[in-house]
Design an enzyme around this catalytic site. Structure first.
Site, PDB file in Angstrom:
ATOM      1  CG  HIS A 432     -25.744  37.096 -24.247  1.00 28.25           C
ATOM      2  ND1 HIS A 432     -26.706  36.372 -24.917  1.00 28.25           N
ATOM      3  CD2 HIS A 432     -25.814  36.705 -22.946  1.00 28.25           C
ATOM      4  CE1 HIS A 432     -27.343  35.578 -24.063  1.00 28.25           C
ATOM      5  NE2 HIS A 432     -26.809  35.755 -22.860  1.00 28.25           N
ATOM      6  CG  HIS A 434     -22.832  36.017 -19.297  1.00 27.55           C
ATOM      7  ND1 HIS A 434     -23.870  36.583 -18.579  1.00 27.55           N
ATOM      8  CD2 HIS A 434     -23.406  35.189 -20.214  1.00 27.55           C
ATOM      9  CE1 HIS A 434     -25.028  36.108 -19.043  1.00 27.55           C
ATOM     10  NE2 HIS A 434     -24.769  35.263 -20.031  1.00 27.55           N
TER      11      HIS A 434
END
Length: 446
Positions: A432, A434
């Protein structure tokens, strides 16, 4: 051809991953791959070749090459034509089926390995086949009035053979509309991506498909399209695709069906309940030819022998290929539950590839997480390979678009971070990105 022997060659510099990525991979995805530390100066690849057992001296004395860059005088054979091909070649096999069915003699067309000219990428072979692919045909007959001495591409060679030898054996229905439609669909939409069945990730992308999973789905889809060309009348059982007579479509599609039947099951998501490798009508047609047609059975054995004995048992080709020998076996994470709708999330951006939502424990006034919908082995950035170039690029593009969205609280830019592993502070084992903003960050990390 019993005099042929198996030769495995490794470490070809033209398989450099750097060379491939500079021209074909999306730049953004490549940058992430570089950050992951997986780009090497070169990668080694395999070229599976079957060659005559002749010495270098014999090759030198048997080859007479002209100085022209387009014309080649081949003294390997006294035949009217030389077909450069290997038994494992599914595209070359359509030409071999024609030769066998028509009982074309060795004096008319002799089949010889490209290794006799130094291999597919040798200067001599490239004069015959500019792309360095199989099959290719050298026209050596004395009454050649065509103005060309060699042909490349299997459909072109197959149609030449049918026009050159029209009065022996079956015609192969060269003008049959259904046959021509199947041949064209096969060559444009199957052959162009068939590498998804057996090539490693260094050979990506495949046609219009950036990753193996999408290429495999497209391959199956186009088999279904060809299935549709056969019509809805299943009551009348005929041995060939266009009726009682063998067609060029049979010669074209059958060798690729050998590949699909053997290789597609290796990529099934559920190995205990595998999907049929071929649609039902094509499966029935394939099994019938394999069992009941002597020539098609012969070609089946020619292709399968190196696939099983060399590619599979000796070289373990599929052990290192993603979605075959290598799979995502990591446990599900919090993100899988969000993707399944089991846990709510404040979604800010979504498409078929990525999902972006607000972090429930924000570290900045604006804090968005961007994840791939299909983890596809990306538990961490270190797991990235060329299989992931497209999705890595999409993640960063999405992050950049989010960072421009003032309605989410972003101002003049954002800090974009990918944590990797325990030491990198990664908490969820699903890659993922950020995207943090809404305040000014210090130009330091820690």
């Amino acid at each position: 051809h019993p005099y042929l022997s198996l030769i495995i060659q490794q470490s070809h510099p033209y398989l450099s991953l750097i060379t491939i990525t500079k021209t074909t991979m999306k730049a953004v995805g490549l940058l992430i791959l570089a950050a992951a530390g997986i780009i090497n100066d070169t990668v080694s690849g395999f070229q599976l070749s079957i060659a005559k057992r002749i010495t270098t001296t014999e090759v030198t004395t048997q080859l007479t090459m002209t100085t022209s860059t387009t014309e080649t005088d081949i003294s390997l054979s006294n035949a009217d034509h030389v077909l450069f091909d290997l038994p494992v070649s599914n595209n070359g096999a359509r030409c071999r089926i024609i030769l066998y069915k028509k009982n074309i003699s060795k004096d008319q067309v002799e089949i010889i390995s490209p290794m006799t000219l130094g291999g597919l990428k040798s200067e001599e072979y490239l004069k015959i086949s500019p792309q360095g692919l199989m099959p290719s045909l050298s026209i050596q007959k004395k009454d050649n009035t065509y103005g060309i001495s060699s042909l490349a591409e299997s459909d072109t060679i197959a149609r030449y053979l049918l026009s050159e030898y029209p009065n022996v054996g079956p015609s192969f229905l060269p003008n049959h509309p259904k046959s021509n439609q199947i041949c064209r669909w096969h060559d444009v939409y199957l052959t162009s991506i068939q590498g998804c069945l057996y090539k490693d990730s260094s050979r990506l992308p495949l046609g219009d498909y950036a990753d193996r999973k999408s290429a495999l789905a497209a391959y199956r889809k186009n088999l279904m399209v060809i299935e549709g060309f056969l019509g809805d009348n299943d009551e009348e059982s005929t041995p060939y695709l266009c009726g009682e007579e063998v067609s060029l479509a049979d010669a074209t599609l059958f060798p690729s069906a050998v590949f699909a039947n053997y290789m597609l099951p290796k990529f099934d998501e559920d190995l205990d309940n595998p999907e049929a490798p071929l649609p039902p009508k094509l499966m029935k047609w394939f099994d019938n030819l394999r069992k009941n047609d002597e020539i098609f059975s012969k070609v089946y054995d020619e292709i399968m022998d190196p696939l099983v004995n060399a590619w599979e048992e000796k070289n373990h080709r599929w052990d290192s290929i993603w979605l075959a020998g290598l799979r995502d076996t990591a446990p599900e994470t919090l993100f899988d539950m969000i993707l399944a709708g089991k846990i709510p999330a404040a979604i800010v951006k979504e498409d078929e590839h990525i999902l972006a939502f607000k972090d429930i424990n924000p570290l900045a006034p604006a804090h968005i997480l961007v994840i791939p919908k299909d983890r596809n082995g990306l538990t961490a950035l270190r797991q990235a390979t060329a299989e992931h170039t497209d999705i890595l690029g999409r993640l960063l593009v999405a992050a950049g678009e989010i960072a421009k969205d003032t309605s989410l609280g972003f101002g003049d830019g954002a800090r974009i971070v990918i944590n990797d592993g325990d030491d990198g502070g990664q908490e969820v084992k699903h890659l993922h990105v950020h995207v943090l903003g809404g305040r000014k960050f210090e130009p330091t990390f820690g």
